[in-house]
Design an enzyme around this catalytic site. Structure first.
Site, short mmCIF file in Angstrom:
data_model
loop_
_atom_site.label_atom_id
_atom_site.label_comp_id
_atom_site.label_asym_id
_atom_site.label_seq_id
_atom_site.Cartn_x
_atom_site.Cartn_y
_atom_site.Cartn_z
N CYS A 2 -30.42 21.00 39.25
CA CYS A 2 -31.66 20.24 39.31
C CYS A 2 -32.58 20.67 38.20
CB CYS A 2 -32.38 20.45 40.65
SG CYS A 2 -31.42 19.99 42.11
N ARG A 45 -32.88 15.83 41.15
CA ARG A 45 -31.71 16.38 41.83
C ARG A 45 -30.39 15.87 41.26
NH1 ARG A 45 -29.26 15.32 47.83
NH2 ARG A 45 -27.95 17.18 47.92
N ILE A 48 -24.84 18.00 44.65
CA ILE A 48 -23.59 18.76 44.66
C ILE A 48 -23.21 19.16 46.09
CG2 ILE A 48 -22.39 20.80 43.79
CD1 ILE A 48 -23.11 18.88 41.57
N ASN A 70 -33.51 24.87 41.95
CA ASN A 70 -32.52 24.56 40.92
C ASN A 70 -31.42 25.61 40.99
OD1 ASN A 70 -31.11 23.85 38.57
ND2 ASN A 70 -32.49 24.99 37.25
N GLY A 71 -30.19 25.19 41.21
CA GLY A 71 -29.07 26.13 41.22
C GLY A 71 -28.21 25.98 42.46
N GLY A 360 -16.00 31.07 31.59
CA GLY A 360 -15.74 32.51 31.55
C GLY A 360 -16.85 33.36 30.99
#
Length: 638
Positions: A2, A45, A48, A70-71, A360
């Site tokens: 977000c 947004r 997810i 956010n996250g 990675g």
């Protein structure tokens, strides 16, 4: 996931709307706004988790707390179970709701319970307190402006600039650090009065406008035993790392939408994809190629075929330099490496198929995977044996006499050092005994050394510059290698690596997740004896041991090939030549006032030798000027 934004201390009926519109790329699926008294905040947004029920802001049971987030809190399922057992009631299946209930239970220490990547704003409505926090490593960005009783925050600086109270005024003090490191050392940014909330920090703005910032987590160097075992037995270390790594993979794959992965020919992304195959039947993978001698796309293709992934290749060409202005705009601040174009294209390709990718980043910083780690280790050992006077009188002159082609063979880097690179290497060794670890760390990685910077600045501008940021005390107790890695964690990782990945993926509404940056893995790595990271000339010793269970021998043994855009093969292309002419035009350089036009002209001439350092220096100036054109002059470049 977000974009969040908000402000306190003034009224602007249209500001939330403008901030939301400029961040639509971070969250095209939904938006939400909240106003209570002196505070207004909102979010865009990218759906997810809990696609139907996770709209924000989200509240606690009695609606006294509101959060914009956010996250992703990876361990939200476990936290829901724990918090429900403690009496909390959940209205959604969203990981966002965990934050308000955790705050009810543990206050500002709720962040200690989160395993994830996050930046959030939580408002305590009755007490009129605003609480902001950022994840331990800084995977999600958060910027703020605080001046004259006005406070604004956002996931990207461009949202702050939507306010009439925030001027797009450049911060001249940031340029010296940028030229040296190719990024701006936090907490400052390239804008006056706009700061970064550093990783692992939390911020409180109280009802009386008192701003409090403190650090709740940081890398700790520990020479004691690791985890549950004190035996110096490789199998114990490997087993513990494998368990932590697989758990991190499983957590970072939690999603209500498909999850893909970036796949290069290196061990880090290869190990991630191989581990993902334990938890999913079909995975989309994406790799970068440059059609140059450093291209690793064939290795990625071979491994993808072996693992059975649905593989996609993205090739970067000189024509793609047309994308550089867009990439710089999304960065918010100049990052002096044209590699941002490659990440921009890679994210664009992945976003056509998936909303989430794993990558990675972080493994090199944990297990000493960069070539400069080995160079630093051996130089430090050399300095303990050879006295400073002998080094300067005998060994440095001998190194100066070594031909460049011979010197190239001593470095694991695909590009030729050239005469300029050789000079930097000789200078590094000459001054090594005279500098602290942090100063040597900067000197080894600098693109423009002090003499280069002094030579290009105009007198007016050069007199204002200060390199105090280089000499600030950054010394720690503990093994040499861990001290070096901690330096990297505290700036390079946050200000360069994670920033360019977040901004490029979110430019295409794509969420990036980094399993190696699980804080449990980080804490494990910094308790791990150095010999399990570097042993002889072998890097990532323990990671390679874990990889033996998942990857073919050729992938486990493959040395790290530094990932960079091979600009020395591209720089003469007309697209790049036109870009250089536009941004470094002599009249434009003179009007900007930072650099001597004749010095820039001379550097462009030196670039024609094809030497890697000169080409990179020119491109860093191009990116800096593009940033000024976009954010200060407000030019439309596409």
């Amino acid at each position: 996931m977000c974009g969040i934004f908000g402000f306190v201390g003034f009224e602007d009926n249209q500001l939330l709307r403008r901030m939301a519109d400029v961040l639509v790329h971070r969250g095209p699926d939904d938006e939400g706004f909240f106003t209570s008294g002196r505070l207004s905040m909102g979010m865009r947004r990218l759906s997810i988790i809990d696609l139907a029920g996770g709209s924000q802001p989200i509240f606690n049971e009695d609606k006294t707390l509101a959060v914009c987030f956010n996250g992703l809190i990876y361990n939200y399922i476990e936290l829901v179970e724990e918090l429900e057992h403690l009496g909390h009631r959940f209205a959604t299946r969203s990981d966002t709701e965990v934050i308000v209930h955790a705050y009810e239970q543990w206050g500002i220490d709720c962040v200690d319970h989160f395993n994830g990547m996050f930046a959030f704003a939580l408002y305590d409505i009755p007490n009129r307190d605003l609480f902001l926090a950022r994840d331990r490593v800084g995977q999600k960005p958060l910027y703020y402006y605080y001046r004259e009783g006005r406070f604004l925050f956002a996931s990207e600086i461009k949202a702050l600039l939507e306010s009439d109270h925030v001027s797009a005024e450049p911060n001249p003090a940031a340029i010296d650090g940028y030229l040296t490191l190719r990024y701006t050392p936090q907490p400052q940014t390239f804008f006056k009065h706009i700061n970064v909330l550093p990783a692992g920090h939390r911020l409180r703005l109280t009802n009386d406008c008192d701003l409090q910032i403190d650090r709740y987590w940081g890398v700790t160097i520990d020479t004691g035993s690791v985890g549950s075992t004190s035996r110096d037995d490789e199998s114990d270390y490997v087993a513990e790392l494998e368990a932590l790594f697989l758990d991190s993979i499983e957590l970072t794959m939690r999603s209500d939408v498909p999850v893909g992965a970036y796949l290069s020919g290196g061990i880090d992304s290869s190990l991630i994809v191989a581990a993902m195959c334990n938890f999913a039947d079909s995975i989309n993978t994406y790799s970068l190629g440059f059609n140059s001698p450093i291209d690793e796309s064939e290795q990625a293709r071979t491994l993808a075929k072996r693992l059975g992934t649905n593989h996609h290749e993205v090739n970067v060409t000189p024509q793609d330099f047309d994308l550089l202005p867009k990439a710089v705009w999304h960065m918010d601040r100049p990052l002096g490496d044209p590699l941002i174009i490659a990440y921009y294209k890679l994210a664009e390709a992945a976003s056509r198929d998936v909303k989430v990718v794993l990558a990675g980043e972080g493994a090199d910083e944990l297990f000493a995977g960069y070539s400069f780690h080995n160079i630093s280790k051996w130089t430090e050992r050399y300095s303990q044996i050879v006295p400073a006077f002998l080094n300067k009188a005998v060994f440095v002159p001998l190194l100066s006499a070594v031909p460049v082609p011979v010197l190239n063979k001593l470095f694991n880097y695909p590009a030729s050092l050239g005469r300029k690179g050789k000079q930097k290497t000789v200078d590094f060794l000459y001054h090594y005994h005279d500098r602290s670890l942090s100063e040597n760390y900067v000197a080894l990685r600098s693109l423009w050394d002090a003499e280069d910077r002094a030579a290009i600045y105009t007198k007016t501008y050069g007199d204002k510059q200060s390199d105090e940021w280089i000499h600030q005390s950054k010394e720690f107790e503990g093994p040499f290698l861990d001290r070096l890695l901690k330096l990297q964690f505290d700036d390079w990782l946050q200000d360069n690596t994670l920033l360019r990945q977040d901004k490029n993926t979110m430019a295409h509404s794509l969420e990036l997740r980094l399993p190696f940056l699980d804080h449990r893995l980080i804490e494990f790595a910094f308790r791990l004896p150095s010999k399990w990271k570097l042993r002889g000339l072998t890097d990532k010793v323990i990671e390679r041991e874990v990889a033996r269970k998942f990857l073919p021998p050729e992938n486990v043994k493959r040395p790290k090939n530094p990932f960079y855009l091979p600009i020395e093969f591209f720089y003469e292309h007309p697209t790049i030549d036109e870009l250089i002419k536009m941004t470094l035009d002599e009249e434009r350089v003179r009007k900007r006032g930072y650099f001597k036009p004749e010095a820039v002209r001379r550097l462009r001439e030196q670039m024609q030798t094809g030497e890697f350092v000169y080409v990179k220096q020119v491109l860093s100036l191009v990116i800096l000027e593009l940033w000024h054109m976009l954010f200060i002059d407000r030019e439309q470049l596409w």
